[in-house]
Design a protein around this motif. Structure first.
Motif, PDB file in Angstrom:
ATOM      1  N   THR A   1       0.817  -1.212   0.000  1.00 24.70           N
ATOM      2  CA  THR A   1       0.000   0.000   0.000  1.00 24.70           C
ATOM      3  C   THR A   1       0.850   1.262   0.000  1.00 24.70           C
ATOM      4  OG1 THR A   1      -0.134   0.228   2.398  1.00 24.70           O
ATOM      5  CG2 THR A   1      -1.741  -1.264   1.346  1.00 24.70           C
TER       6      THR A   1
ATOM      7  N   ASP B   1      -2.554   1.787   6.180  1.00 22.69           N
ATOM      8  CA  ASP B   1      -3.224   0.892   5.230  1.00 22.69           C
ATOM      9  C   ASP B   1      -2.516  -0.451   5.130  1.00 22.69           C
ATOM     10  OD1 ASP B   1      -5.011   2.958   4.761  1.00 22.69           O
ATOM     11  OD2 ASP B   1      -4.011   3.612   2.911  1.00 22.69           O
ATOM     12  N   GLU B   2      -1.201  -0.433   5.257  1.00 20.62           N
ATOM     13  CA  GLU B   2      -0.426  -1.680   5.207  1.00 20.62           C
ATOM     14  C   GLU B   2      -0.845  -2.616   6.345  1.00 20.62           C
ATOM     15  OE1 GLU B   2       1.939  -4.048   3.135  1.00 20.62           O
ATOM     16  OE2 GLU B   2       1.774  -1.941   2.589  1.00 20.62           O
TER      17      GLU B   2
END
Length: 138
Positions: free
Chosen positions: A12, A17-18
């Motif tokens: 990402t 978000d990762e």
């Protein structure tokens, strides 16, 4: 699984978000994802980097991020390749403590490492490879 080279598992454009990739793939809602992601960001000192592109992090930060991303899925088995490589003494201890806590909570942990101190601190069993021909690594 946490790869030896963190860049090989980053997906990402933001650290937060990762960490959410695995929980989102498991079908968790936003509140449940935040409940997993936020403590990991804090625990591994990544909160200030939550909006940063993971590819711009230092090597040690990337490694902490990939460990956190694996833990966010709450796996039953965790495989780590050189989890403490490139970490300072404080971060080494934090990662070792976190791995120990995850193991004590019932997750099976397998790690591949050259870090003798990590083996001494955490390993219940050890398989040592020696004399492996160079062509095996190719």
């Amino acid at each position: 699984m946490v790869f030896q080279t963190p860049e090989h598992q980053l997906l990402t454009a933001r650290v937060r978000d990762e960490l959410a990739v695995g929980p989102r793939a498991a079908g968790l809602g936003d509140d449940e994802i935040a409940a997993r992601v936020d403590p990991l960001l804090d625990r591994l000192r990544l909160t200030r980097l939550a909006a940063v592109n993971p590819f711009t992090l230092s090597g040690g930060e990337k490694r902490r991020l990939t460990v956190a991303a694996a833990l966010a899925t709450r796996p039953r088995v965790l495989v780590l390749d050189e989890p403490t490589y490139g970490q300072d003494a404080r971060t080494w201890r934090e990662l070792a403590d976190l791995i120990d806590e995850v193991r004590d909570a019932g997750t099976a942990v397998v790690f591949v490492t050259h870090d003798r101190a990590l083996v001494d601190a955490l390993a219940d069993d050890e398989l040592r490879l020696s004399g492996v021909p160079a062509e095996v690594g190719r």
